[in-house]
Design an enzyme around this catalytic site. Structure first.
Site, PDB file in Angstrom:
ATOM      1  N   LYS A 179       0.821  -0.933   0.128  1.00  0.00           N
ATOM      2  CA  LYS A 179       0.201  -0.259   0.324  1.00  0.00           C
ATOM      3  C   LYS A 179       0.962   1.633   0.135  1.00  0.00           C
ATOM      4  O   LYS A 179       1.517   1.093   0.277  1.00  0.00           O
ATOM      5  CB  LYS A 179      -1.247   0.148   1.281  1.00  0.00           C
ATOM      6  CG  LYS A 179      -0.179   0.127   2.440  1.00  0.00           C
ATOM      7  CD  LYS A 179      -1.508   0.589   3.517  1.00  0.00           C
ATOM      8  CE  LYS A 179      -1.582   1.838   3.943  1.00  0.00           C
ATOM      9  NZ  LYS A 179      -1.003   2.717   4.732  1.00  0.00           N
ATOM     10  N   ASP A 208      -2.403  -6.257   2.271  1.00  0.00           N
ATOM     11  CA  ASP A 208      -2.962  -5.009   3.116  1.00  0.00           C
ATOM     12  C   ASP A 208      -2.481  -6.536   4.645  1.00  0.00           C
ATOM     13  O   ASP A 208      -2.871  -6.930   4.764  1.00  0.00           O
ATOM     14  CB  ASP A 208      -4.141  -5.582   3.629  1.00  0.00           C
ATOM     15  CG  ASP A 208      -5.047  -4.080   4.471  1.00  0.00           C
ATOM     16  OD1 ASP A 208      -4.617  -4.484   6.038  1.00  0.00           O
ATOM     17  OD2 ASP A 208      -6.078  -3.424   4.281  1.00  0.00           O
ATOM     18  N   HIS A 209      -1.246  -5.740   5.281  1.00  0.00           N
ATOM     19  CA  HIS A 209      -0.534  -5.785   6.799  1.00  0.00           C
ATOM     20  C   HIS A 209      -1.993  -6.483   7.948  1.00  0.00           C
ATOM     21  O   HIS A 209      -1.390  -7.411   7.919  1.00  0.00           O
ATOM     22  CB  HIS A 209       0.701  -5.670   6.751  1.00  0.00           C
ATOM     23  CG  HIS A 209      -0.304  -4.810   8.138  1.00  0.00           C
ATOM     24  ND1 HIS A 209       0.269  -3.140   7.119  1.00  0.00           N
ATOM     25  CD2 HIS A 209      -0.018  -3.913   9.102  1.00  0.00           C
ATOM     26  CE1 HIS A 209      -0.199  -2.618   8.821  1.00  0.00           C
ATOM     27  NE2 HIS A 209      -0.270  -3.264   9.662  1.00  0.00           N
ATOM     28  N   LYS A 213      -2.581 -10.349  10.363  1.00  0.00           N
ATOM     29  CA  LYS A 213      -2.689 -10.136  12.134  1.00  0.00           C
ATOM     30  C   LYS A 213      -3.699 -11.537  12.463  1.00  0.00           C
ATOM     31  O   LYS A 213      -4.407 -12.027  11.459  1.00  0.00           O
ATOM     32  CB  LYS A 213      -3.409  -9.141  12.334  1.00  0.00           C
ATOM     33  CG  LYS A 213      -2.844  -8.055  12.401  1.00  0.00           C
ATOM     34  CD  LYS A 213      -2.933  -6.674  12.747  1.00  0.00           C
ATOM     35  CE  LYS A 213      -2.417  -5.567  12.097  1.00  0.00           C
ATOM     36  NZ  LYS A 213      -1.090  -5.239  13.513  1.00  0.00           N
ATOM     37  N   GLU A 247      -4.177   4.907  17.585  1.00  0.00           N
ATOM     38  CA  GLU A 247      -2.104   4.523  17.708  1.00  0.00           C
ATOM     39  C   GLU A 247      -2.409   6.137  18.546  1.00  0.00           C
ATOM     40  O   GLU A 247      -2.420   6.563  18.693  1.00  0.00           O
ATOM     41  CB  GLU A 247      -2.418   4.553  15.903  1.00  0.00           C
ATOM     42  CG  GLU A 247      -2.174   3.792  15.465  1.00  0.00           C
ATOM     43  CD  GLU A 247      -1.407   4.143  14.132  1.00  0.00           C
ATOM     44  OE1 GLU A 247       0.064   3.610  13.826  1.00  0.00           O
ATOM     45  OE2 GLU A 247      -1.836   4.683  13.161  1.00  0.00           O
ATOM     46  N   ASP A 266      -5.046   6.048   4.360  1.00  0.00           N
ATOM     47  CA  ASP A 266      -3.345   5.619   4.870  1.00  0.00           C
ATOM     48  C   ASP A 266      -4.199   4.129   5.773  1.00  0.00           C
ATOM     49  O   ASP A 266      -4.609   3.497   5.607  1.00  0.00           O
ATOM     50  CB  ASP A 266      -2.763   6.722   6.303  1.00  0.00           C
ATOM     51  CG  ASP A 266      -1.678   5.821   6.328  1.00  0.00           C
ATOM     52  OD1 ASP A 266      -0.702   4.783   5.599  1.00  0.00           O
ATOM     53  OD2 ASP A 266      -2.050   5.778   8.135  1.00  0.00           O
ATOM     54  N   HIS A 271      -7.706  -0.934   6.000  1.00  0.00           N
ATOM     55  CA  HIS A 271      -7.334  -2.066   7.037  1.00  0.00           C
ATOM     56  C   HIS A 271      -9.060  -1.701   7.923  1.00  0.00           C
ATOM     57  O   HIS A 271      -9.404  -2.943   8.451  1.00  0.00           O
ATOM     58  CB  HIS A 271      -6.502  -1.275   8.242  1.00  0.00           C
ATOM     59  CG  HIS A 271      -4.835  -0.749   7.754  1.00  0.00           C
ATOM     60  ND1 HIS A 271      -4.617  -2.107   7.239  1.00  0.00           N
ATOM     61  CD2 HIS A 271      -4.088  -0.435   7.566  1.00  0.00           C
ATOM     62  CE1 HIS A 271      -2.993  -1.090   6.708  1.00  0.00           C
ATOM     63  NE2 HIS A 271      -2.869  -0.667   7.633  1.00  0.00           N
ATOM     64  N   LYS A 376      -2.714   2.107  21.657  1.00  0.00           N
ATOM     65  CA  LYS A 376      -2.761   1.767  20.497  1.00  0.00           C
ATOM     66  C   LYS A 376      -3.297   0.955  21.164  1.00  0.00           C
ATOM     67  O   LYS A 376      -3.320  -0.086  21.781  1.00  0.00           O
ATOM     68  CB  LYS A 376      -1.246   1.128  20.071  1.00  0.00           C
ATOM     69  CG  LYS A 376      -1.590   0.939  19.088  1.00  0.00           C
ATOM     70  CD  LYS A 376      -0.038   0.438  18.675  1.00  0.00           C
ATOM     71  CE  LYS A 376       0.594  -0.876  17.136  1.00  0.00           C
ATOM     72  NZ  LYS A 376      -0.434  -0.231  15.763  1.00  0.00           N
TER      73      LYS A 376
HETATM   74  C1  BG6 Z   1       0.533   1.940   7.649  1.00  0.00           C
HETATM   75  C2  BG6 Z   1      -0.194   2.389   8.264  1.00  0.00           C
HETATM   76  O1  BG6 Z   1      -0.496   0.613   6.962  1.00  0.00           O
HETATM   77  O2  BG6 Z   1      -1.029   1.044   9.350  1.00  0.00           O
HETATM   78  C3  BG6 Z   1       0.617   3.483   9.623  1.00  0.00           C
HETATM   79  O3  BG6 Z   1       0.297   2.907   6.541  1.00  0.00           O
HETATM   80  C4  BG6 Z   1      -0.240   3.290  10.867  1.00  0.00           C
HETATM   81  O4  BG6 Z   1       0.491   5.190   9.337  1.00  0.00           O
HETATM   82  C5  BG6 Z   1       0.190   1.434  10.117  1.00  0.00           C
HETATM   83  O5  BG6 Z   1       0.495   3.695  11.097  1.00  0.00           O
HETATM   84  C6  BG6 Z   1      -0.591   0.324  11.605  1.00  0.00           C
HETATM   85  O6  BG6 Z   1       0.266  -0.969  11.552  1.00  0.00           O
HETATM   86  P1  BG6 Z   1      -0.334  -1.659  12.673  1.00  0.00           P
HETATM   87  O7  BG6 Z   1      -0.147  -3.025  12.743  1.00  0.00           O
HETATM   88  O8  BG6 Z   1       0.963  -0.887  13.669  1.00  0.00           O
HETATM   89  O9  BG6 Z   1      -1.294  -1.303  13.849  1.00  0.00           O
END
Ligand code: BG6
Length: 530
Positions: A179, A208-209, A213, A247, A266, A271, A376
């Site tokens: 992304k 999309d990471h 998870k 976050e 973003d 997500h 977070k």
């Molecule tokens: C990313 C965003 O895709 O995901 C970042 O670009 C964000 O801005 C991050 O901090 C959050 O990922 P995670 O895995 O820490 O929740």
């Protein structure tokens, strides 16, 4: 074909549960040459290399698996290995073991070059062939775009031009795209059109990471491997849903990128909408890439499209001002390096999202995400309807007590809790809310693996279930682009009326702007206290 080693099932019902098929199988893929474009960057160092090392540590990387870093910085193989080693020491979640590192490092190589030169890509093709032969990688190639998106097109065009996109006989060729995948519907479509002139859809893995998870995948297992929840997972029993991705960090040194993006692009387009689709989709006919993605697309298509003039009634955007988070002062967003002094980029978004289908009609999904919030935390909370008849009228807070909430905690302290009301011990009827809880850590004795581990393994195995398909990306962008359009009109209107447009603000370290509280208050609800 991938080798499959079946582990012993650990629970007695494992064999009866179709969703466990494939999940209790430890899989290693084929050897391959993986080219990481942007190998000198942050993503490679913090995420990709440590994830590959973790796979090697678990014996999940096939022998002969080879990484060829490609970027403009002029490193030697040795220097690249040293950077990789540092990245692993700092970011890997498993122990550093010298003998595993030694064998992993033997498969790490680097090549410096620009992205826009056909000749350099010819050199790249040659180097890939040499490595393939030397390390017996069976003609399998994996190209990973870990660069800024501005060079995606030129890299892939050059891969096509030097004939690296077409699978070589007997092997496979895959492309992983990070992304942001476009910045609105038009650019996402243009990128898809471009990629699909060079690669076939099933060669493309859009990351999309969040889908990597464990606890995000667990949403599907929770819903479809338990008989008791699915019957109540609908408008007859669910009052509303709240999805929070909070976050505590500010934008830090990412201001240059972030200011052109904002929280909606973003975080929400990808997500949060992934969390919505897994939470709300219909059961897939099988747990495979096509069936799961078909249902996700159906769900995304039933998200109500907002008319631009409706956008202010359904969304809230805001920017953080200076404040204290975790005992540390964070500068205001406008003071962060790389941010335009008069920027109206949002660092917080709330969206009352409605789903127009039989299951969810009339059940709002309230989404919120922001930077510089108190902590977070990512969770999906299902609020069930209250009990139909109140027997215990004399109790305080009876409204609260009878609303059951099922919270799926994605991170940190991964787990699931169900809030129920119980009677306090004693002669009088005093009701108290308590939680039934499952904690990933205490039940499994480990923290979940990093998302990139799972996703890289899936790419090597050729399993696209946890990646986003073209239609999925585009429908998500369609809904989000309407919001962007509504926001643009709002600003233009202010200008036309000679007013200055003011974005709502929230102090860093608080739970967002008051406008977000009002969004729920209008419906007689409030955000969950986290
Ligand atoms: C990313 C965003 O895709 O995901 C970042 O670009 C964000 O801005 C991050 O901090 C959050 O990922 P995670 O895995 O820490 O929740």
């Amino acid at each position: 074909m991938a080798d499959e080693v079946v582990t012993t099932a650990t629970t007695t019902d494992a064999v009866e549960n179709p969703l466990r098929e494939g999940l209790d199988v430890v899989r290693t893929g084929d050897p391959a040459v993986m080219v990481i474009f942007g190998a000198s960057g942050d993503l490679a160092r913090r995420k990709l290399i440590p994830a590959l090392y973790n796979l090697a540590y678990q014996r999940l990387l096939p022998p002969g698996f080879t990484v060829l870093g490609y970027a403009r910085s002029p490193y030697t193989d040795e220097e690249f290995r040293e950077r990789a080693r540092q990245g692993i020491l700092e970011h890997s979640s498993v122990n550093f073991q010298e003998e595993i590192w030694e064998s992993f490092a033997q498969g790490l190589f680097y090549m410096a070059g620009p992205y826009n030169s056909r000749e350099d890509f010819q050199r790249l093709a040659q180097r890939i062939d040499e490595l393939d032969e030397a390390r017996n990688a069976h003609h399998n190639r994996l190209f990973y775009l870990a660069t800024p998106p501005t060079v995606y097109q030129v890299i892939t065009a050059n891969l096509g031009a030097v004939d690296l996109a077409r699978p070589k006989e007997g092997g496979w060729t895959r492309l992983v795209v990070e992304k942001p995948f476009g910045r609105d519907l038009a650019s996402a479509r243009a990128l898809n059109d471009h990629l699909l002139q060079i690669f076939l859809e099933d060669q493309i893995y859009r990351i999309d990471h969040y889908l990597g998870k464990e606890t995000v995948q667990n949403i599907l297992v929770f819903r479809f491997a338990n008989g008791i929840f699915e019957p109540i997972w609908n408008r007859n029993y669910v009052d509303h849903v709240q999805i929070t991705v909070a976050e505590s960090i500010g934008v830090g040194d990412r201001g240059g990128y972030y200011d052109k993006s904002g929280a909606l692009r973003d975080m929400v387009q990808n997500h949060l909408l992934q969390l919505v689709s897994l939470t709300a989709m219909e059961p897939p006919v099988a747990f495979d890439a096509k069936a799961v993605r078909d249902q996700k697309v159906n769900l995304l298509r039933s998200i109500r499209s907002l008319e631009p003039e409706e956008v202010p009634d359904y969304t809230v955007r805001a920017q953080y001002t200076s404040g204290i988070v975790n005992g540390k002062r964070i500068p205001s967003y406008l003071e962060e390096p790389g941010v335009a002094p008069n920027s109206t980029t949002e660092t917080y978004v709330a969206w009352k999202l409605e789903i127009d289908n039989w299951r969810w009609s009339g059940v709002p999904f309230y989404l919120r995400t922001g930077k510089a919030l108190p902590k977070k935390i990512t969770e999906v909370a299902i609020y069930f309807r209250k009990a139909p008849h109140l027997l215990f009228k004399s109790q305080h807070h009876q409204e609260e007590l009878i609303q059951n909430v099922l919270a799926m905690r994605i991170q940190p302290n991964e787990g699931i809790s169900l809030k129920i009301s119980v009677k306090q011990p004693g002669p009088a009827v005093h009701i108290q809310p308590v939680k039934m809880e499952f904690h990933y850590g205490s039940s499994f004795g480990r923290v979940p693996p990093d998302a990139y581990e799972r996703l890289l393994l899936d790419v090597i195995l050729g399993d696209g279930t946890l990646f986003t398909r073209r239609d999925e990306v585009e429908v998500a962008w369609e809904r989000v682009t309407r919001i962007l359009e509504g926001w643009r009109l709002e600003e233009e209107k202010a200008k036309a009326e000679g007013r200055e447009f003011h974005l709502p603000t929230y102090e860093a370290g608080t739970w967002g702007p008051k406008e977000a509280d009002e969004l729920l208050a209008r419906d007689g609800r409030r955000w969950r206290r986290l």
